[in-house]
Design a protein around this motif. Structure first.
Motif, PDB file in Angstrom:
ATOM      1  N   PRO A  24       9.430  -8.136 -17.676  1.00  0.00           N
ATOM      2  CA  PRO A  24      10.069  -6.828 -17.791  1.00  0.00           C
ATOM      3  C   PRO A  24      11.503  -6.951 -18.304  1.00  0.00           C
ATOM      4  N   ASP A  60       4.405 -11.188 -10.702  1.00  0.00           N
ATOM      5  CA  ASP A  60       3.182 -10.437 -10.449  1.00  0.00           C
ATOM      6  C   ASP A  60       2.334 -10.455 -11.723  1.00  0.00           C
ATOM      7  N   VAL A 108       0.078  -8.601 -12.854  1.00  0.00           N
ATOM      8  CA  VAL A 108      -0.180  -7.331 -13.532  1.00  0.00           C
ATOM      9  C   VAL A 108       1.124  -6.690 -14.028  1.00  0.00           C
ATOM     10  N   THR A 109       2.087  -6.541 -13.130  1.00  0.00           N
ATOM     11  CA  THR A 109       3.326  -5.848 -13.527  1.00  0.00           C
ATOM     12  C   THR A 109       4.313  -6.795 -14.186  1.00  0.00           C
ATOM     13  N   ARG A 110       4.121  -8.088 -13.988  1.00  0.00           N
ATOM     14  CA  ARG A 110       5.050  -9.110 -14.488  1.00  0.00           C
ATOM     15  C   ARG A 110       6.416  -9.065 -13.779  1.00  0.00           C
ATOM     16  N   GLU A 111       6.517  -8.310 -12.690  1.00  0.00           N
ATOM     17  CA  GLU A 111       7.782  -8.273 -11.935  1.00  0.00           C
ATOM     18  C   GLU A 111       8.092  -9.683 -11.439  1.00  0.00           C
TER      19      GLU A 111
END
Ligand SMILES: Nc1ncnc2c1ncn2[C@@H]1O[C@H](COP(=O)(O)OP(=O)(O)O)[C@@H](O)[C@H]1O
Ligand SMILES: C=C(OP(=O)(O)O)C(=O)O
Ligand SMILES: [Mn+2]
Length: 537
Positions: free
Chosen positions: A47, A305, A307-310
């Motif tokens: 992100p 993460d 999925v979110t790449r956080e």
């Protein structure tokens, strides 16, 4: 052979004996390096835009796999007590095998400078197998402009092939991992590791080899400069706070890790920073944090993460040594030239996990030399396999893995410079307070910053000092904004007897470690050892 990008067409990688390659990408900027690294599945985009790569088993440097060619030139000059030797023949075989291994591969080339001072820079061509390594080293070193690239001929060539596996029998090394330096032929070969930091520390090692002869002191240190042009240099081993503390909102950052100090003053070797990302906090380190949310930054081993790449900066699942690499111009208050004047203060950082050293102490020139040659810090439990309690590390000149020459050479250079420019020296413990690791806590960054501000603005020189009973160092008794008891470690420990025993243990380790340096220094420096000074008083 297809060649893409901007470079000196009469000096391609064929000059280095590389042939039958795929495509050679020269001096690509971040956008194309992103495309190439994503295409090759080397990294993911996070992100805000940084890329994040995993390095596999090597999540840090491999100092034991570093080797130096022993030949007629290096024979008498290199400190062989600290450097593993390779014969020129072994290096030759290795070089041939590197060339062979590169055949059929695409390669990435960056033509860069190590050294912001044109008089002392090394033109370093870094050839990598990975696109993300190319972006890493482009971020970290100094980028020549387009016209300089057109006539660029390297002084030093580094070739970094992580998929190469060294063979101890054939190459005279220790494992499949190798960092081989041939100072005479000006070549560094890196194989069998994905850890990007090896490349930048190879350039540093090169400058540690060449600069002393030119009367320039190479330093494993960060540096910043105040409004009055007063330069501060922060020596320290990995994890002691060079990067964190040189980043100061009230001062201009020169660089976070490697500098030279010569007649004209201090200059950065690099054009970027390599900060630790573990437990990185937006509040405590806002400028560094902000670099993790923008395009062009390279993250290493940061857990995220799927999925979110956080990113999860608190997770040390892959390693404690998660990293963030960004060019200096990502920092708003960074120097544009990488150069500044003469130091007014030298800070020697140590992360004392025994919780014994005071958070700040003034060093006289002999004590400064003693602590420079000692190079003390402590490893914390968990960062390496098998480390269960604090473990003392003595790494001379705060950087023994990067020293081709004997420590006395660097020590003498530093000593002369400190005397010539009347530099104030300080020892700062960014490690434990209130007990050793396990019982106490890490020194709050807020406290360390407050103490540094007082040292750098000159006010601390006017404080009242007591003498530390174990180390003989001058410790201020009060500093505005700092709880006074924190300045006296014993007062922060609940168990005073345990403090005394721990302090004595650390003193003993210092004394034992210094034995090898005793014959290289004068009596004043020998007397700066803990305890002996007390006996003399
Ligand atoms: N008092 C302190 N001073 C400096 N760093 C601290 C302190 N307390 C905790 N830290 C943490 O210790 C680490 C210091 O690492 P870093 O600045 O990267 O060291 P170096 O650049 O010398 O390797 C950072 O993760 C920082 O957040
Ligand atoms: C790049 C490194 O430096 P530091 O930890 O001192 O920032 C390293 O040790 O790999
Ligand atoms: Mn650092």
């Amino acid at each position: 052979m297809k060649q893409v990008g901007t470079f000196n067409a009469s000096y391609g990688v064929d000059k280095f004996g590389l042939k039958d390659l795929g495509t050679v990408f020269y001096n690509l900027h971040a956008p194309m390096l992103y495309e190439e690294s994503i295409r090759r599945n080397e990294a993911v985009i996070m992100p805000g835009g940084p890329i994040n790569a995993e390095t596999g088993i090597h999540t840090g440097r491999s100092p034991k796999d570093k080797h130096t060619v022993r030949d007629a030139t290096t024979e008498k000059k290199v400190w062989w007590g600290n450097n593993n030797a390779l014969t020129p023949e072994q290096f030759d075989v290795l070089l041939q095998d590197f060339r062979k291994h590169a055949e059929g591969k695409d390669l990435f080339v960056q033509d860069l400078y190590g050294g912001a001072d044109p008089a002392f820079r090394v033109k370093s061509r870094v050839i990598t197998e990975f696109a993300w390594h190319s972006l890493f080293i482009r971020n970290l070193l100094i980028r020549p402009d387009k016209t300089e690239l057109a006539s660029y001929v390297p002084d030093l060539t580094i070739i970094d092939l992580p998929s190469f596996k060294a063979d101890p029998k054939r190459h005279g090394c220790r494992s499949e991992t190798i960092i081989a330096l041939d100072f005479t032929r000006k070549i560094v070969l890196i194989g069998g590791t994905n850890y990007a930091g090896e490349m930048k520390k190879s350039v540093f090692t090169w400058l540690n080899w060449t600069l002393p002869e030119q009367n320039v002191m190479p330093m494993h240190a960060s540096a910043n400069v105040g409004d009055d042009g007063d330069v501060a240099v922060f020596f320290g081993l990995s994890g002691t706070g060079k990067t964190t503390l040189s980043q100061d909102p009230n001062r201009i950052l020169i660089g976070d890790d490697e500098h030279g100090w010569g007649k004209e003053g201090v200059f950065n070797f690099e054009g970027g920073c390599y900060a630790k990302a573990i437990r990185l906090s937006r509040e405590a380190e806002p400028e560094i944090y902000a670099t993790t949310e923008r395009f062009g930054t390279v993250l290493e081993n940061v857990v995220f993460d799927t999925v979110t790449r956080e990113p999860d900066f608190d997770c040390e699942e892959k390693t404690e040594n998660t990293r963030v690499a960004y060019p200096l111009d990502f920092i708003s208050n960074a120097s544009r030239t990488g150069r500044a004047g003469q130091p007014k203060n030298i800070i020697m950082l140590t992360c004392d996990a025994f919780g014994v050293l005071p958070p700040i102490a003034k060093l006289d020139p002999a004590q400064a030399m003693y602590h420079f040659l000692s190079g003390y810090t402590a490893k914390v439990a968990g960062t390496e396999k098998g480390v269960t309690g604090p473990e003392a590390t003595f790494s001379t000149c705060f950087g023994h893995p990067f020293l081709p020459l004997h420590p006395s050479i660097y020590g003498n250079l530093l000593r002369e410079l400190i005397a010539k420019h009347s530099v104030d020296c300080w020892l700062v413990n960014t490690g434990w307070t209130g007990g050793k690791e396990g019982t106490g806590r890490r020194m709050p960054i807020r406290v360390t910053r407050r103490l540094l501000t007082a040292a750098l603005d000159g006010s601390l020189n006017k404080a009242t000092f007591r003498t530390d009973p174990y180390f003989g160092l001058a410790v201020p008794t009060s500093v505005p904004g700092v709880e006074p008891h924190i300045l006296e470690p014993v007062k922060t420990w609940a168990n005073k007897a345990e403090f005394a025993a721990t302090a004595k243990h650390l003193v003993d380790m210092f004394r034992k470690n210094f034995v090898e340096f005793e014959s290289h220094v004068d009596a004043k420096v020998r007397d700066a050892a803990p305890f002996s000074r007390i006996a003399a008083e």
